[in-house]
Design a protein around this motif. Structure first.
Motif, PDB file in Angstrom:
ATOM      1  N   THR A   1       0.841  -1.203   0.000  1.00 42.51           N
ATOM      2  CA  THR A   1       0.000   0.000   0.000  1.00 42.51           C
ATOM      3  C   THR A   1       0.874   1.249   0.000  1.00 42.51           C
ATOM      4  O   THR A   1       1.770   1.377   0.833  1.00 42.51           O
ATOM      5  N   ALA A   2       0.591   2.155  -0.925  1.00 36.53           N
ATOM      6  CA  ALA A   2       1.335   3.414  -0.983  1.00 36.53           C
ATOM      7  C   ALA A   2       0.902   4.297   0.178  1.00 36.53           C
ATOM      8  O   ALA A   2      -0.291   4.561   0.350  1.00 36.53           O
ATOM      9  N   LEU A   3       1.867   4.744   0.987  1.00 35.80           N
ATOM     10  CA  LEU A   3       1.564   5.589   2.131  1.00 35.80           C
ATOM     11  C   LEU A   3       1.790   7.059   1.832  1.00 35.80           C
ATOM     12  O   LEU A   3       1.098   7.918   2.368  1.00 35.80           O
ATOM     13  N   GLY A   4       2.779   7.385   1.018  1.00 33.90           N
ATOM     14  CA  GLY A   4       3.077   8.775   0.706  1.00 33.90           C
ATOM     15  C   GLY A   4       4.552   8.965   0.436  1.00 33.90           C
ATOM     16  O   GLY A   4       5.218   8.052  -0.041  1.00 33.90           O
TER      17      GLY A   4
ATOM     18  N   ALA B   1      10.421   0.846  12.116  1.00 32.58           N
ATOM     19  CA  ALA B   1       9.467   0.185  11.228  1.00 32.58           C
ATOM     20  C   ALA B   1      10.006   0.049   9.805  1.00 32.58           C
ATOM     21  O   ALA B   1       9.466  -0.716   9.008  1.00 32.58           O
ATOM     22  N   VAL B   2      11.076   0.786   9.465  1.00 29.47           N
ATOM     23  CA  VAL B   2      11.649   0.725   8.120  1.00 29.47           C
ATOM     24  C   VAL B   2      12.339  -0.623   7.941  1.00 29.47           C
ATOM     25  O   VAL B   2      13.225  -0.992   8.712  1.00 29.47           O
ATOM     26  N   SER B   3      11.905  -1.371   6.922  1.00 31.03           N
ATOM     27  CA  SER B   3      12.507  -2.683   6.691  1.00 31.03           C
ATOM     28  C   SER B   3      13.416  -2.706   5.470  1.00 31.03           C
ATOM     29  O   SER B   3      14.252  -3.596   5.352  1.00 31.03           O
TER      30      SER B   3
ATOM     31  N   ILE C   1       8.048  -0.161   4.788  1.00 32.98           N
ATOM     32  CA  ILE C   1       7.901  -0.204   6.239  1.00 32.98           C
ATOM     33  C   ILE C   1       7.084  -1.423   6.646  1.00 32.98           C
ATOM     34  O   ILE C   1       6.229  -1.897   5.902  1.00 32.98           O
ATOM     35  N   ASP C   2       7.368  -1.925   7.829  1.00 33.16           N
ATOM     36  CA  ASP C   2       6.601  -3.021   8.416  1.00 33.16           C
ATOM     37  C   ASP C   2       5.362  -2.402   9.035  1.00 33.16           C
ATOM     38  O   ASP C   2       5.445  -1.673  10.025  1.00 33.16           O
ATOM     39  N   SER C   3       4.211  -2.669   8.448  1.00 35.02           N
ATOM     40  CA  SER C   3       2.985  -2.007   8.887  1.00 35.02           C
ATOM     41  C   SER C   3       2.622  -2.336  10.334  1.00 35.02           C
ATOM     42  O   SER C   3       2.008  -1.527  11.013  1.00 35.02           O
ATOM     43  N   SER C   4       3.032  -3.483  10.842  1.00 33.92           N
ATOM     44  CA  SER C   4       2.704  -3.823  12.230  1.00 33.92           C
ATOM     45  C   SER C   4       3.478  -2.950  13.226  1.00 33.92           C
ATOM     46  O   SER C   4       3.044  -2.763  14.349  1.00 33.92           O
ATOM     47  N   LYS C   5       4.599  -2.366  12.805  1.00 33.43           N
ATOM     48  CA  LYS C   5       5.380  -1.493  13.674  1.00 33.43           C
ATOM     49  C   LYS C   5       5.090  -0.015  13.436  1.00 33.43           C
ATOM     50  O   LYS C   5       5.530   0.831  14.186  1.00 33.43           O
TER      51      LYS C   5
END
Length: 80
Positions: free
Chosen positions: A17-20, A63-65, A73-77
């Motif tokens: 998913t594109a976040l920005g 959260a950056v993977s 980014i790891d969305s769970s973090k």
């Protein structure tokens, strides 16, 4: 990698998913470790589960993977 290398990069989560785009970064002054990234969210993104500051969503740097052509980014973090 330098900070200017990740500024304005597109951010996607682990589901694609594109976040920005990254518009700011904070670092610990003593250690130099990156702490948070500030992302100007995509217009269609539901930002309700993210920490927000002004017009940005705030994501802990832990959260950056991956950093490649985009920042993953790891969305769970990343969510509150």
């Amino acid at each position: 990698m330098f900070l200017q290398d990740i500024m304005n990069k597109k951010v996607v989560d682990s589901e694609g998913t594109a976040l920005g785009e990254i518009k700011g970064i904070t670092a610990d002054a003593e250690t130099g470790f990156l702490r948070k990234i500030f992302v100007k969210p995509s217009l269609e993104l539901d930002t309700s589960s993210f920490e927000k500051q002004s017009d940005f969503i705030v994501i802990p740097f832990e959260a950056v993977s991956a950093v490649r052509d985009v920042v993953v980014i790891d969305s769970s973090k990343a969510k509150q």
